[in-house]
Structures are given as C-alpha cells and as structure tokens.
Design a protein around this motif. Structure first.
Motif, PDB file in Angstrom:
ATOM      1  N   TYR A 100     -41.966 -22.592  -2.017  1.00  0.00           N
ATOM      2  CA  TYR A 100     -41.110 -23.763  -2.226  1.00  0.00           C
ATOM      3  C   TYR A 100     -41.937 -25.046  -2.385  1.00  0.00           C
ATOM      4  CZ  TYR A 100     -37.662 -27.401  -1.269  1.00  0.00           C
ATOM      5  OH  TYR A 100     -36.882 -28.520  -1.338  1.00  0.00           O
ATOM      6  N   GLY A 124     -43.249 -24.561   7.640  1.00  0.00           N
ATOM      7  CA  GLY A 124     -41.889 -24.981   7.299  1.00  0.00           C
ATOM      8  C   GLY A 124     -41.583 -26.368   7.826  1.00  0.00           C
ATOM      9  N   LEU A 125     -41.990 -26.626   9.068  1.00  0.00           N
ATOM     10  CA  LEU A 125     -41.789 -27.963   9.633  1.00  0.00           C
ATOM     11  C   LEU A 125     -42.591 -29.004   8.860  1.00  0.00           C
ATOM     12  CD1 LEU A 125     -41.884 -27.068  13.431  1.00  0.00           C
ATOM     13  CD2 LEU A 125     -39.958 -28.154  12.239  1.00  0.00           C
ATOM     14  N   LEU A 179     -41.133 -33.795   3.020  1.00  0.00           N
ATOM     15  CA  LEU A 179     -39.933 -34.169   2.264  1.00  0.00           C
ATOM     16  C   LEU A 179     -39.247 -35.379   2.877  1.00  0.00           C
ATOM     17  CD1 LEU A 179     -38.529 -30.565   1.734  1.00  0.00           C
ATOM     18  CD2 LEU A 179     -39.177 -32.124  -0.121  1.00  0.00           C
ATOM     19  N   GLU A 195     -42.138 -18.272   2.391  1.00  0.00           N
ATOM     20  CA  GLU A 195     -41.022 -19.090   1.923  1.00  0.00           C
ATOM     21  C   GLU A 195     -41.511 -20.518   1.671  1.00  0.00           C
ATOM     22  OE1 GLU A 195     -37.371 -16.811   4.304  1.00  0.00           O
ATOM     23  OE2 GLU A 195     -37.649 -18.954   4.558  1.00  0.00           O
ATOM     24  N   ALA A 196     -42.302 -21.020   2.584  1.00  0.00           N
ATOM     25  CA  ALA A 196     -42.760 -22.413   2.481  1.00  0.00           C
ATOM     26  C   ALA A 196     -43.803 -22.589   1.376  1.00  0.00           C
ATOM     27  CB  ALA A 196     -43.337 -22.860   3.832  1.00  0.00           C
ATOM     28  N   GLY A 228     -45.777 -18.993  12.529  1.00  0.00           N
ATOM     29  CA  GLY A 228     -44.937 -19.015  11.340  1.00  0.00           C
ATOM     30  C   GLY A 228     -43.937 -20.143  11.285  1.00  0.00           C
ATOM     31  N   HIS A 229     -44.055 -21.119  12.149  1.00  0.00           N
ATOM     32  CA  HIS A 229     -43.112 -22.238  12.144  1.00  0.00           C
ATOM     33  C   HIS A 229     -43.707 -23.533  11.601  1.00  0.00           C
ATOM     34  CE1 HIS A 229     -39.748 -20.358  14.399  1.00  0.00           C
ATOM     35  NE2 HIS A 229     -40.717 -19.564  14.796  1.00  0.00           N
ATOM     36  N   ALA A 239     -42.236 -16.223   7.069  1.00  0.00           N
ATOM     37  CA  ALA A 239     -41.714 -17.588   6.937  1.00  0.00           C
ATOM     38  C   ALA A 239     -42.691 -18.475   6.166  1.00  0.00           C
ATOM     39  CB  ALA A 239     -41.437 -18.184   8.315  1.00  0.00           C
ATOM     40  N   VAL A 272     -43.391 -28.864   5.667  1.00  0.00           N
ATOM     41  CA  VAL A 272     -42.699 -29.091   4.393  1.00  0.00           C
ATOM     42  C   VAL A 272     -41.538 -30.063   4.605  1.00  0.00           C
ATOM     43  CG1 VAL A 272     -41.246 -27.983   2.650  1.00  0.00           C
ATOM     44  CG2 VAL A 272     -43.403 -26.913   3.330  1.00  0.00           C
ATOM     45  N   GLY A 273     -40.768 -29.845   5.672  1.00  0.00           N
ATOM     46  CA  GLY A 273     -39.658 -30.751   5.959  1.00  0.00           C
ATOM     47  C   GLY A 273     -40.135 -32.155   6.277  1.00  0.00           C
ATOM     48  N   THR A 274     -41.240 -32.265   6.991  1.00  0.00           N
ATOM     49  CA  THR A 274     -41.790 -33.586   7.312  1.00  0.00           C
ATOM     50  C   THR A 274     -42.237 -34.295   6.037  1.00  0.00           C
ATOM     51  OG1 THR A 274     -42.521 -32.768   9.470  1.00  0.00           O
ATOM     52  CG2 THR A 274     -43.538 -34.802   8.666  1.00  0.00           C
TER      53      THR A 274
END
Lengths: 241, 296
Positions: A170, A131-132, A138, A166-167, A127-128, A163, A134-136
């Motif tokens: 978004y 999200g990572l 962005l 959420e990603a 579940g990580h 989690a 998406v941040g990468t």
C-alpha cells in the motif's frame, strides 16, 4: 565478528565529542545489569545511534511537537539499546535504566509509549510498526505537515508477519514519500528472503539502499537518501548471530 | 443504516478537518464523492483489514479522528489484534463502523456472520458500543460519537424497528407495566419483536441503542427481581454487566440473543431471527417460560 564491547566502545567514541553528558556505553551497561543481551540488542545499536545522533529532528523538548520527526521501534524486543540511546539524548533519566522491567519501572522489556517520553509506539508483538508508520505518515500529510519524516525500524524475521506486506504494497502504491523503513538484516528469518529483502519493497515502488549496518557514514547516507515521491527502505546488513 | 452512515460521514469529512475515513474496499464506491473532495482523508487501503486498523492507529497518533469501516467480521474479528494493540495499547482511539451485523447476509454463510462482535470488543476496556435500531438513529449517534474522543463501535444492520427511539443511550421506557413488573431490556433492532412478545404480559420494556457503557443507573432504577435481556448478537453478551449492576439484589436474569452453535443454514436474516427465537413468537415462548417459573 563485531562484539558488544567493540560496538559499545565505538558508540561511546562517537558520542563523546557530540554529547559529552551521556555516552551510550555505560548507559547500556546499566540497562544490561549483568544480563546477556541477545542479537536483537547488538544488531540495532548502530542504526539507533545514527538516527538519534544525526538524522532525527526530535529532542526532549519537542517530543509533542507536531513537526517532529517520528521514530517507531517496531521490533519492540530490541529495547535495551533504544532505552540507552534515549537516555544518552536526554529523553529519559539515566536512573530509569537501573530497573528495567521492575514493578515500579516505566521501562518494560517492550516499550510503552504512554510510559516513556519520546517513545512513539508501544510495541512487542511483531508486525504492527509498519502499519502504524503508514498511518502516521498519512496523518501528517493530511494535515499539511510535509517536513517531518517517519522512520520505522523492523527486523528481517519480523517481515515474516503478513501485516507488513499489506503495508509495503500500500505504501508503495500511494507513494508515501515521507516514510522510511529500516530493516536490520541479520539473516534471522526462518525461511530467509532469497534475492534479498529489498526486492520485496522495490517491486512495490519503494526506493531502497542496502548498507553495512555497522558503518555509520553509510547508514547516515542511506537514512537521508530518500528522494522523489516514493517511500524509502534502508536495509542495514549485519553479521548473522 | 449504511446509507445514512455514508451520507453523515460524507458531511462530517467536509465539516471537520480532524476526521478521516479508512476503508478496505467495502463501501468504497459509495464514498467516491467524498474521496474526490478529501483525497488525503479518505483512504482506501484495499482488501487489507490489518493495515486498515494500523493506519487508523497511526492517523490517531497524529491527532486525526479516524472512522474505520468494513463488514463486521472483517472489521472486528479479522483485525482483533490490531484493535487491541494499534488502537488501545497506543492510547489511540477510533470510531469503528461495521455493517453486516450478526446474520444480515445469512445466505452468504458463516464467513459473513459476526454475532460475536460485541462480545469480542467487550474483552477490551473503555469502548462505547452503539447498536442503532432504526436508520434515523444513525446520524445523531455517529455525530456524537465522532465528536467524542473515545473508541467506539457502531453496529449497523439491515434489520430495523418500525420507528426510531433515539436518545442519549440511557434506557428509555417504551412500555411501562407498573411497579414490580419484570423488566425487559431490548438492544437495537430487536425492540419491536420484544414489544410484540410482551404485549399482554406484565413486563416493562426498555430500549437502548448503547449497550456500552450500559446504563446501569437506569437499570437499577427500573429493575425488580426479574430481568430479561434481548440482544441482537451473542446471547448473554451483557449478562456480566447486568449481574454486576444488580449484585446486591436477589434477581433472576434471562439472556436472549443469537446462539453459539453454527447452524450451517442459509436463508434470510428473518429466517435466522426465527431460528434463534428472536422473533415475536420465539421471544414469547422464552418470556412465558421464564415468568411462569417465577410463579411456581
């Protein structure tokens, strides 16, 4: 039923004409070291090979290049095939495969990005990765790096982790066109995903392709089939274990 | 403190293209002008704190310097595994800025209280923790923290001392009671109450806004045999650090702060300060009890 033997043979066959130095099958055997692999290893091999052989714009020489494509292995337990492919492509020395998980080894039963060249994230807890990713995606966009793509590999059971949702919501809302999620679906989620995995993404604005997870041509087409301004999902369906 | 944080961060986003801000709706309106100017670097993910930290980890992996902001219980407690894995385990760093410290919003109840935040970050390695005691301390601390490359937590509060005692984080002697006096270390906004409590007692009072890394060199230089810690979060949070720093000396340590018991009471922050005996009267009771024991 596809077996490990037929899968690895197929990968070796695919590898041989393209990269004669490091066929994957014997490398995977070295990493296996007599152990029995679970479904998590078998299920991801074809996706990993197609990504590293035909899709990702990254080489051992460009692992720190800001313009490289990123591959994030979110399901960190699917690591043996990952290490074998990294060895086949020259990111890590094949000798490292012989001692996975050993006290002096850089290759754990889950990967650590600080220990293994070419590995973008340390993972293991589900579940990580999304999200990572998406941040990468962005972060690349914010720095005007518009060419690199971010690929993240998850399992269908991993989507149980909240989690991820959420990603998914978004990324769809903000239209992360440089992001591709790959979900290997071997129907291992405890309560299943009625109506199919892809609907969870497409309802949030993603494009999606669902393909045979053993079919390299279909995988290649899906993995490069993103278009427009939306994040892209590839569901690689394989046999249930 | 929140206003100074918003103003300074808005300036930093304009000055340094390496900075990015990640929000989960909290304070989004205050950052709307910055978001309009830097839409790619001011990211509001909605009410999704796990994603907020995951996004920060990803941004850091691409070379940006993320500032991550929310209410303390949601920022530190809800997303603890993301702090541990999406930042620390990735060898990625970020600046976390929390508001609503301990019991700032006492009337909101337990869901909005976070006296455990510093203790929780203390389970990790290498974090810098800043606890400003006055709004004027915020801009300098924030700028220095963002300019560095390690992970840090800024713990902003509605409580404040009457004036700033900024510095570089090393212990600052605010009141010197001479050689052999007991040493009281006050962290952040509890300084004024501590000074008042110790006014006519033989106690040297030192201040810091940076409990991590704790200024152990300064502590060793100032400490005699009696040491008193006053912290605006869980009592005893820094006891481990102080005890280790003085391990080679006979000493007594009194740790004061927020209690662990859930009070199940609303009221104001000032009410909670009194109930946790962190007001001047409560601190004085604790100090005299501790110091009189030394005289027995």
């Amino acid at each position: 039923m596809t077996t490990l033997a037929t899968t690895t043979a197929r990968i070796a066959e695919a590898a041989a004409p393209l990269d004669g130095r490091h066929p994957v099958a014997p490398l995977l055997e070295r990493a296996r070291a007599g152990r029995e692999f679970g479904a998590n290893v078998h299920s991801t091999l074809d996706v990993l090979w197609v990504l590293y052989d035909r899709v990702l714009r990254v080489t051992p020489a460009t692992v720190d290049d800001p313009d490289r494509d990123r591959f994030l292995l979110s399901k960190g337990h699917a690591v043996a095939g990952y290490y074998a492919v990294l060895a086949a492509k020259g990111f890590v020395p094949p000798d490292w495969l012989d001692d996975q998980g050993g006290p002096e080894s850089r290759l754990g039963d889950h990967p650590d990005r600080t220990l293994v060249p070419g590995v973008e994230i340390g993972s293991g807890s589900l579940g990580h990765g999304l999200g990572l990713a998406v941040g990468t995606a962005l972060g690349l966009r914010a720095q005007g790096l518009l060419d690199p793509r971010v690929y993240v590999l998850l399992g269908d059971a991993e989507l149980d982790e909240g989690a991820n949702h959420e990603a998914i919501a978004y990324a769809g809302a903000v239209g992360l066109a440089n992001l591709t999620a790959v979900v290997v679906d071997n129907s291992s989620a405890t309560h299943g995903w009625p109506g199919g995995l892809a609907t969870r993404f497409t309802v949030n604005g993603w494009t999606a392709a669902t393909v045979d997870g053993r079919d390299h041509a279909a995988l290649h087409a899906a993995l490069t089939g993103h278009h427009g301004h939306r994040p892209h999902l590839v569901v690689a369906v394989i046999e249930s274990e | 403190m929140r206003d100074r944080f918003v103003d300074t961060t808005t300036l930093l986003l304009a000055e340094d293209p390496r900075t990015a801000l990640v929000l989960a709706d909290i304070s989004a309106e205050a950052f709307a002008p910055a978001a309009r100017r830097h839409p790619d670097r001011v990211l509001n993910v909605g009410i999704r704190e796990q994603l907020m930290l995951g996004v920060a980890g990803g941004l850091a992996l691409t070379g940006l310097r993320p500032i991550v902001h929310s209410y303390a219980p949601f920022l530190v407690e809800r997303a603890y595994e993301q702090i541990k894995l999406d930042l620390d385990h990735q060898a990625a760093s970020a600046v976390l800025v929390g508001v609503g410290a301990s019991y700032d919003r006492a009337a909101a109840g337990r869901t909005h209280l976070s006296p455990a935040d510093v203790a929780l970050l203390d389970t990790l390695s290498g974090w810098t923790v800043h606890v400003p005691g006055h709004p004027a301390e915020v801009p300098g601390v924030l700028r220095a923290t963002v300019a560095a490359d390690t992970s840090a937590y800024l713990r902003l509060s509605t409580l404040s001392n009457a004036r700033p005692h900024a510095g570089d984080g090393a212990l600052v002697v605010v009141r010197d009671a001479g050689p052999g006096a007991a040493l009281l270390v006050a962290v952040g906004p509890v300084l004024d109450a501590a000074l008042s409590a110790a006014a006519d007692l033989p106690v040297t009072v030192a201040y810091t806004h940076r409990p991590r890394p704790f200024d152990t060199g300064g502590l060793r230089a100032l400490a005699g045999t009696e040491v008193i810690l006053v912290e605006p979060y869980l009592a005893g949070t820094s006891a481990r650090v102080v005890t280790a720093a003085l391990a080679d000396r006979a000493h007594r340590l009194l740790t004061l702060g927020v209690g662990r018991e859930e009070l199940r009471r609303y009221g104001s922050a000032e009410d909670h300060t009194r109930w946790h005996a962190l007001d001047a009267a409560g601190l004085r009771r604790s100090l005299t009890g501790f110091l009189s024991a030394a005289l027995v």
